[in-house]
Write a protein that holds these residues in place. Sequence first.
Motif, PDB file in Angstrom:
ATOM      1  N   GLY A 132       0.502  -0.841   0.039  1.00 17.13           N
ATOM      2  CA  GLY A 132       0.089   0.116   0.063  1.00 17.13           C
ATOM      3  C   GLY A 132       1.070   1.042   0.052  1.00 17.13           C
ATOM      4  O   GLY A 132       0.434   2.258  -0.493  1.00 17.13           O
ATOM      5  N   ALA A 133       2.198   1.741   0.872  1.00 21.61           N
ATOM      6  CA  ALA A 133       3.199   2.805   0.575  1.00 21.61           C
ATOM      7  C   ALA A 133       3.613   2.485  -0.221  1.00 21.61           C
ATOM      8  O   ALA A 133       4.367   3.584  -1.146  1.00 21.61           O
ATOM      9  N   ALA A 134       4.091   1.382  -0.947  1.00 15.91           N
ATOM     10  CA  ALA A 134       4.879   1.643  -2.375  1.00 15.91           C
ATOM     11  C   ALA A 134       3.739   2.065  -3.583  1.00 15.91           C
ATOM     12  O   ALA A 134       3.911   3.220  -3.879  1.00 15.91           O
ATOM     13  N   ILE A 135       2.276   1.554  -3.385  1.00 16.26           N
ATOM     14  CA  ILE A 135       2.165   2.405  -4.840  1.00 16.26           C
ATOM     15  C   ILE A 135       1.730   3.994  -4.366  1.00 16.26           C
ATOM     16  O   ILE A 135       1.544   4.374  -5.577  1.00 16.26           O
ATOM     17  N   ALA A 136       0.965   4.215  -3.420  1.00 12.01           N
ATOM     18  CA  ALA A 136       0.254   5.483  -2.932  1.00 12.01           C
ATOM     19  C   ALA A 136       1.948   6.400  -3.231  1.00 12.01           C
ATOM     20  O   ALA A 136       1.742   7.577  -3.910  1.00 12.01           O
ATOM     21  N   GLY A 137       2.972   5.874  -2.362  1.00 15.00           N
ATOM     22  CA  GLY A 137       4.263   7.036  -2.652  1.00 15.00           C
ATOM     23  C   GLY A 137       4.091   7.589  -4.445  1.00 15.00           C
ATOM     24  O   GLY A 137       4.645   7.877  -3.651  1.00 15.00           O
ATOM     25  N   GLY A 143      -0.582   1.256   5.171  1.00 10.91           N
ATOM     26  CA  GLY A 143       0.475   2.189   4.377  1.00 10.91           C
ATOM     27  C   GLY A 143       0.245   2.809   3.657  1.00 10.91           C
ATOM     28  O   GLY A 143       0.742   4.065   3.266  1.00 10.91           O
ATOM     29  N   PHE A 144      -0.970   2.998   2.762  1.00 12.06           N
ATOM     30  CA  PHE A 144      -1.642   3.564   1.595  1.00 12.06           C
ATOM     31  C   PHE A 144      -1.142   5.460   2.373  1.00 12.06           C
ATOM     32  O   PHE A 144      -0.526   6.430   1.830  1.00 12.06           O
ATOM     33  N   ALA A 145      -1.964   5.532   3.300  1.00 12.35           N
ATOM     34  CA  ALA A 145      -2.422   6.257   4.189  1.00 12.35           C
ATOM     35  C   ALA A 145      -1.213   7.308   4.899  1.00 12.35           C
ATOM     36  O   ALA A 145      -0.463   8.268   4.355  1.00 12.35           O
ATOM     37  N   ILE A 146      -0.218   6.099   4.989  1.00 10.78           N
ATOM     38  CA  ILE A 146       1.625   6.645   5.732  1.00 10.78           C
ATOM     39  C   ILE A 146       1.893   7.224   4.553  1.00 10.78           C
ATOM     40  O   ILE A 146       2.675   8.703   5.206  1.00 10.78           O
ATOM     41  N   ALA A 147       1.825   6.590   3.284  1.00  9.28           N
ATOM     42  CA  ALA A 147       2.954   7.136   2.465  1.00  9.28           C
ATOM     43  C   ALA A 147       2.262   8.411   1.680  1.00  9.28           C
ATOM     44  O   ALA A 147       3.075   9.346   1.184  1.00  9.28           O
ATOM     45  N   THR A 148       1.123   8.397   2.010  1.00 13.25           N
ATOM     46  CA  THR A 148       0.225   9.704   1.092  1.00 13.25           C
ATOM     47  C   THR A 148       0.992  10.704   1.956  1.00 13.25           C
ATOM     48  O   THR A 148       1.365  12.108   1.486  1.00 13.25           O
ATOM     49  N   LEU A 149       0.526  10.805   3.648  1.00 12.06           N
ATOM     50  CA  LEU A 149       1.488  11.564   4.486  1.00 12.06           C
ATOM     51  C   LEU A 149       2.642  11.800   4.264  1.00 12.06           C
ATOM     52  O   LEU A 149       3.042  12.988   3.925  1.00 12.06           O
ATOM     53  N   ALA A 150       3.672  11.005   3.959  1.00 13.52           N
ATOM     54  CA  ALA A 150       4.954  11.552   3.780  1.00 13.52           C
ATOM     55  C   ALA A 150       5.168  12.097   2.703  1.00 13.52           C
ATOM     56  O   ALA A 150       6.063  12.176   2.052  1.00 13.52           O
ATOM     57  N   GLY A 209       7.188   6.322   3.565  1.00 10.35           N
ATOM     58  CA  GLY A 209       5.876   5.427   3.604  1.00 10.35           C
ATOM     59  C   GLY A 209       6.264   3.790   4.349  1.00 10.35           C
ATOM     60  O   GLY A 209       5.601   4.204   5.366  1.00 10.35           O
ATOM     61  N   ILE A 210       7.382   2.946   3.415  1.00  8.81           N
ATOM     62  CA  ILE A 210       7.857   2.056   3.873  1.00  8.81           C
ATOM     63  C   ILE A 210       8.291   2.155   4.817  1.00  8.81           C
ATOM     64  O   ILE A 210       7.766   1.255   5.928  1.00  8.81           O
ATOM     65  N   GLY A 211       8.683   2.417   4.969  1.00 11.51           N
ATOM     66  CA  GLY A 211       9.828   3.006   6.696  1.00 11.51           C
ATOM     67  C   GLY A 211       8.624   3.533   7.881  1.00 11.51           C
ATOM     68  O   GLY A 211       9.287   2.475   8.491  1.00 11.51           O
TER      69      GLY A 211
END
Length: 273
Positions: free
Chosen positions: A79-84, A173-180, A186-188
């Motif tokens: 989720g983080a990889a895609i959003a980021g 993960g999606f939300a965290i990466a979006t905010l970052a 986001g992944i980290g």
Amino acid sequence: MRLFVSALRKLSRRLATYLTFGLLAGLLALIIVAVAASGGRGQGNGPANPLAIVTFPGAYDLILSFILGLGGLFAVVYGAAIAGSEWTWGTLKTVVARGESRSRYVVATFAAIAVVAGVGLLVSFGIGVLAAALGATIANVPLDGIGNGEALGRLPEHFLRGWVAIVMEGSIGFAIATLARSQLAGIGAGIAFYFGESFASLFLPNVVKYLPFNLANAAVGSGGGFGGGGGGGGAAAASTPLSADLALLLVAAWLIGSIVVAAGFTERAEITG
């Protein structure tokens, strides 16, 4: 619908999609076959029996528990990889320049992630069952229970609950990466949150049981899957457990909240370049 279909096509070509779910299924199959090849060390039929994961019908629940435990970490990363990547690669900027709604684009992208996660969960489970059947043959464990009607009848509900739990973990993960606004950040941060929740259960079990990864385990009646975030182990088990239905309701709340946060941030974010 157009944005959703476009997102599905995009994800079907992403290397991250095949790496994430391929690695999950590969690790699952490898561990199951390795356990079977070793022959195990225990002789009992209890949960301490190493060959329980190749002994049907109990193997169905253990395989799903493994996928939900380790798969939760993979879902956060995916989720983080895609959003980021939407920010890192400038995809979002292109979409906005085209006149598309930011929030609809975010929701459509995550809806596509949810579908891909469902397919990945189903394929991984199927590979796990095949590996368990092969492992049972290697370890000379009878396959009589593989067609157990009661166990098979419970699978659709368990699978649906598991899919909702995995999707919720991916939304974190999606939300965290979006905010970052970054894949790596986001992944980290997502991984840190995942394992941090597990460690926090040693000190704040009554609080941690309401956090997403513990809720994911409780929603499917799992005593804690493989890897961090296991909601049923350690000090967390000392607290009063949540019912599976209540946990599922809270999982849905975390899922909706994460997407609302991601969409709201994207709607108001300044996109330059």
